[in-house]
Write an enzyme that holds these catalytic residues in place. Sequence first.
Site, PDB file in Angstrom:
ATOM      1  N   THR A 185       0.977  -1.069  -0.043  1.00 20.77           N
ATOM      2  CA  THR A 185      -0.003  -0.075  -0.131  1.00 20.77           C
ATOM      3  C   THR A 185       0.714   1.229  -0.061  1.00 20.77           C
ATOM      4  O   THR A 185       1.978   1.394   0.630  1.00 20.77           O
ATOM      5  CB  THR A 185      -0.925   0.022   1.162  1.00 20.77           C
ATOM      6  OG1 THR A 185      -1.736  -1.269   1.091  1.00 20.77           O
ATOM      7  CG2 THR A 185      -1.598   1.047   1.424  1.00 20.77           C
ATOM      8  N   GLY A 215     -10.213  -3.288   3.196  1.00 20.81           N
ATOM      9  CA  GLY A 215      -9.029  -3.214   4.446  1.00 20.81           C
ATOM     10  C   GLY A 215      -9.560  -1.882   5.260  1.00 20.81           C
ATOM     11  O   GLY A 215     -10.370  -1.284   5.172  1.00 20.81           O
ATOM     12  N   GLY A 239      -4.824  -5.346   7.349  1.00 19.55           N
ATOM     13  CA  GLY A 239      -5.716  -4.347   7.565  1.00 19.55           C
ATOM     14  C   GLY A 239      -7.072  -4.853   8.601  1.00 19.55           C
ATOM     15  O   GLY A 239      -7.566  -3.832   9.296  1.00 19.55           O
TER      16      GLY A 239
HETATM   17  N1  ASP Z   1      -3.628  -2.240   4.573  1.00 16.94           N
HETATM   18  C1  ASP Z   1      -3.898  -2.812   3.504  1.00 16.94           C
HETATM   19  C2  ASP Z   1      -5.084  -3.826   3.562  1.00 16.94           C
HETATM   20  O1  ASP Z   1      -5.252  -4.402   4.431  1.00 16.94           O
HETATM   21  C3  ASP Z   1      -2.735  -3.525   2.958  1.00 16.94           C
HETATM   22  C4  ASP Z   1      -1.490  -2.988   2.985  1.00 16.94           C
HETATM   23  O2  ASP Z   1      -0.861  -2.084   3.668  1.00 16.94           O
HETATM   24  O3  ASP Z   1      -0.626  -3.440   2.072  1.00 16.94           O
HETATM   25  O4  ASP Z   1      -5.667  -3.569   2.541  1.00 16.94           O
END
Ligand code: ASP
Length: 320
Positions: A185, A215, A239
Site C-alpha cells: 500500500t 481493508g 488491514g
Molecule cells: N492495509 C492494506 C489492507 O489491508 C494492505 C497494505 O497495507 O498493504 O488492505
Amino acid sequence: MPITLVIHGGAGNITPAIMNKEQEAQYHAGLEEALQKGYSVLAGGGAAIDAVVAAISVMEDNPLFNAGRGAVFTKKGLNEMDAAIMDGSNLAAGAIAGVRNIKNPIKLAREVMLHSGHVFLSGKGASEFALKQGIEMAPDEYFFNKSRYDQWVEIRDSDFYQLDHKEDNLKGPLPKTNPDYKYGTVGAAACDAQGNLAAGTSTGGMTNKRYGRIGDSPVIGAGTYANNATCAISCTGHGEYFLRAVVAHDISCLMEYKGMTLQQACDKVIKDKLVKMGGEGGLIAVDAQGNYDFCFNSAGMYRAMKNNEGKEIVAYYGNE
Ligand code: ASP
C-alpha cells in the site's frame, strides 16, 4: 513555519536478505520521485492536501507498489482498489472502496471529499460518480502485472489470501503473520506552510481477497486520519487488525486527550496495542509543529521524508 512531507510504500518483512541492489534502486527511485513531486507542492506554497495527492499519484502510477497500476488481483482475477484522503484543517474526508479501472484512486477520493456530498462511496456507485466528474479511467490491461498475476494464479483455487509480493505468503482469515511477507500500500502525510495537515492512503488490498473485502486503508480513522489539532496519519499493514484497533484515530485521541507527543502515541498503538493483538505493519505521521514519525512493528517499511530544514530520508529497513 515547518513544512514536512512523509510517504510510505508499504511495510512488511523488508530486509537486506530479500532485496538485491537492483530492487533497492527501484524502490529508492520510486519513493524519491513521489517525495520530490509532493514536496515541490509544499515548497511552492501549496496545500498539504494537494501535496498528498501529488505524492500518492506518482506511486499509483508505478507498478512496483500495490496501488493504482500495480494493484493486486482478487479471487475473481480483478483489480479492486481502495483509497482515502482527509483534510486536517476542516476534517473533510473522502474515500472509495472496491473501485475498478480508476487510474488514480486517490484523485477520486479527493473528488468524493470535495463534490459528492458524501464521505465514502463504493463499487459501481463510486464508478458512476467518477464518470460524472470526468475522472481518468484505464482499461483492465493497464492494471495487468505479470508478477502479481502469477502470485494470484498460485492461490486462486484456495481459500487463502495473500499480503502482496511473496508467493509463499499464504493467509487464511485473520492468519498469523508469515515471516516472508510485504505490504505494498502507499500513503502520504503532509504539513504545509499554513500549518494545515492532510493524509491519504491508496491500495489494491490483498491478493485473492473476496466477498468485496475492504481493508483499513479507505476507512477514516483506521488507515487514514488527519486533524490539525493532533496529527496526520497513513497506515500500512494487515488491514483486519488496523480496522479493529482503529489505529489512526486512536493515535489522534492519545494526543488530544492524554497529551502524548506524536511519537509516544504512535509507539503506544503500533508497538504495544497492535503487537498484543497480533497485528503487523506500520504508519507514517506528521503533526503541525513539523514533527514526523515512521513507526512500524514489522522488519521494515518503504518510507521517505523531506522537510524545510534540509532533511531528507529514504529508507526501507528497520535499523536505518
Ligand atoms: N492495509 C492494506 C489492507 O489491508 C494492505 C497494505 O497495507 O498493504 O488492505
